[in-house]
Structure formats: C-alpha cells, structure tokens
Design an enzyme around this catalytic site. Structure first.
Site, short mmCIF file in Angstrom:
data_model
loop_
_atom_site.label_atom_id
_atom_site.label_comp_id
_atom_site.label_asym_id
_atom_site.label_seq_id
_atom_site.Cartn_x
_atom_site.Cartn_y
_atom_site.Cartn_z
N LYS A 53 0.83 -1.21 0.00
CA LYS A 53 0.00 0.00 0.00
C LYS A 53 0.87 1.27 0.00
CE LYS A 53 -3.92 -2.26 2.30
NZ LYS A 53 -4.62 -2.56 3.56
N GLN A 97 -4.13 -1.13 9.83
CA GLN A 97 -4.24 -2.46 9.24
C GLN A 97 -4.89 -3.43 10.23
OE1 GLN A 97 -3.62 -3.20 6.07
NE2 GLN A 97 -4.07 -5.37 6.28
N ASP A 120 -10.43 3.93 4.71
CA ASP A 120 -10.89 2.54 4.66
C ASP A 120 -12.42 2.45 4.73
OD1 ASP A 120 -9.20 0.33 4.32
OD2 ASP A 120 -8.29 0.60 6.29
N1 GUN Z 1 -7.28 -6.17 6.60
C1 GUN Z 1 -7.80 -6.89 5.58
N2 GUN Z 1 -8.33 -6.07 4.64
C2 GUN Z 1 -8.14 -4.81 5.09
C3 GUN Z 1 -8.47 -3.53 4.56
O1 GUN Z 1 -9.06 -3.37 3.50
N3 GUN Z 1 -8.08 -2.47 5.32
C4 GUN Z 1 -7.45 -2.61 6.53
N4 GUN Z 1 -7.14 -1.52 7.21
N5 GUN Z 1 -7.14 -3.79 7.04
C5 GUN Z 1 -7.49 -4.87 6.32
#
Ligand code: GUN
Length: 311
Positions: A53, A97, A120
C-alpha cells in the site's frame, strides 16, 4: 465465451488517474496527498499488505508513511498516534491495518479516527453515509469491485445481486454499494437455507466467505457474472489440484511453497457457466490498493475544495 475479469488493467488505469490528481493537489496545496498506514505487530501477511500500500502511494506521487509498531503497543499509545495523525495537516488518509492484536479494542480505536481521514470507510459515520447515500468513504474492496465491473462495461442497474458473506469489510458494504447501483440485493450467509437455490437467482454473484471452492456449479445460473473476493491458502494437494484445474504452473508453485492461493469459487466448475468471472489471484486484490489511493486523493481534494463531494 466466458470473459475473464482481470483487475490489473483497471487498477493501473485508476492508479494513473490518481497520479494525475495527486499532481494537481500538489500544485494547489504545495504538498501531495498523504496516507499514514499503521501496523501493529509483525504478522507477515499484514506487513506485505502495508508495504504494498505505501509503495503504491509513492509510485502514484502520494506521500505514503508507515508506522510500524511492536505487538505489545498499548491502547493508549495507539490512541495517541491516531489523535496525532487526525491533527496532522499533511495527512489526508489514515489506515489501521486489521486485524489488530487481540488485546487492543479495535472498534473503539477505529472510532477515534477522524471520519474525514478514514479512507478505509470503517468508521460508523462512513458506514452510515454509505447507507444514507451521502458522500463519505466506502471500503476499498467493494468500491474497487463496482469500479472494475463498470470499467469492464457491465451494467449493474436492475441486476439480481447475491452477496455471499456478511463481513463488515466486504459483504455488508458490498450490498450497500450494489443497492446504490440499483441492483436488487440479497445477502446470504452461513445460516442461509438452501444457499444454492438463492445463489442461482443471481445475475451477479459475489463470493466473500473465505472458504476455498465453496461456490460450485450448482450455485450459479447460466450466464451469471461471478466475482470471487476469497483468497484462501490450500495445502491439501488433491483439493489444490482440483481448484486450479490441474494448472501445471500453479501446481509447480504448490510443490515449491506447499500451498496455492484459491478463491471461494470452484473456478474450473463455475467458469464455463458464467458470462464473466474474476480470477484468483488477480481479479480483485489489485483493486483494493488502487481504491485506497483513490480515496486518499478524494480526501485531499475535499480538504482543498478541488471538487464537489463525491459519493
Ligand atoms: N485487513 C484486511 N483487509 C483490510 C483492509 O481493506 N483495510 C485494513 N485496514 N485492514 C485490512
């Protein structure tokens, strides 16, 4: 002929649009859009996700900053970091995350984040905005799926859509977005009676359950569009062989690593019945990262009054 709905091209297109937008923000604001990614602990998969990311941010001309914290980080320490990022004028998007280590109060911490920086789309304010048809942030995976279907020329209005799975990250927001796209939406889950019969009504079937190959030919109507959000590690050789349709290259990778990654859809059984289907890997994953960049750009543009608020 079944169309393979690959994400790579669409994701690259979105990323290059974001790069153009980021340059525009930088010209107006004197700084690029900024994303702060927070990772607690050393789960290897999460580390890979956060790394990809922030790397994608930098490639698109955004500022991508990682905060890598030890597994023993306390709730107070994480609260303090979130408050600091909320107040940081160079940060447009914050991503924590998930999953967080079990000792941390995930919901409370997510709710501490400013909804205007919650790229998110996990904050309850943004969940409410999605269901109220208001401008906010929508979780990246479902947003990416809708964007990909649109860019592949699939028209969603009026479709019977069945979403299998009711997670907060994918299933529920997926249903909300498809409703916004004028689909007739059903959410199915582990307690659904006669799942196959419900799924067979779908013109658009979205599988997001996390069980390898659980959607078979009996779940799919002839000509349906099938989107597979699952990404499951299969270590059983027989099951792996069946789900990759005996693909020699992927079985070579199995021999090397001891597993293959497959979706929730039994691809060899379902693909011949579908009009279009996403592969795993490569059908959905790249869209999630692309939409995270797009959401961060949107946040920055809103902050600097560069566009009317977009849903
Ligand atoms: N863990 C699994 N998918 C995601 C996501 O799309 N965003 C975040 N922050 N954590 C995740």
């Amino acid at each position: 002929m079944t169309r393979l709905l690959e994400a790579k091209g669409v994701a690259a297109e979105i990323r290059s649009e974001v790069a153009r937008g980021a340059a525009e923000v930088a010209a107006v604001a004197g700084r690029p859009p900024g994303l702060a990614a927070v990772l607690v602990g050393d789960d290897p998969a999460s580390r890979v996700y956060v790394g990809s990311k922030t790397r994608a941010c930098v490639e698109a001309g955004l500022a991508g900053l990682s905060h890598l914290l030890p597994a023993a980080t306390t709730a107070d320490e994480l609260r303090a970091l979130i408050e600091q990022l909320n107040a940081d004028p160079k940060i447009d998007g914050i991503l924590v995350q998930l999953p967080l280590p079990a000792h941390l109060p995930t919901r409370e911490l997510l709710e501490r984040m400013s909804p205007e920086k919650d790229v998110d789309g996990f904050h309850p304010v943004n969940v409410g905005r999605l269901w109220n048809d208001e401008a906010g942030f929508v979780p990246c995976t479902p947003a990416g799926i809708v964007e990909s279907l649109r860019r592949h020329g699939i028209s969603l209005a009026g479709m019977n859509a069945v979403v299998v799975g009711r997670s907060t990250i994918v299933g529920k927001p997926m249903a909300g977005l498809l409703l916004r796209e004028n689909c007739t939406v059903t959410i199915a889950h582990s307690k659904t009676r006669d799942l196959a019969a419900i799924c067979r009504q779908a013109d658009l079937l979205i599988a997001a359950v996390g069980r390898p190959g659980m959607i078979g030919a009996e779940h799919v109507k002839e000509g349906a569009v099938v989107v597979d959000v699952g990404i499951n590690r299969v270590e059983n050789r027989k099951l792996a062989e069946r789900l990759v349709g005996g693909d020699a290259k992927r079985m070579g990778a199995f021999a090397e690593k001891g597993y293959v990654l497959v979706g929730d859809v039994d691809f060899p059984a379902v693909a011949p019945k579908s009009s279009a289907i996403t592969p795993v890997p490569g059908g959905v994953g790249p869209l999630t990262v692309a939409m995270l960049l797009a959401n961060t750009l949107t946040s920055a543009r809103r902050r600097f009054g560069l566009e009317p608020a977009r849903k």
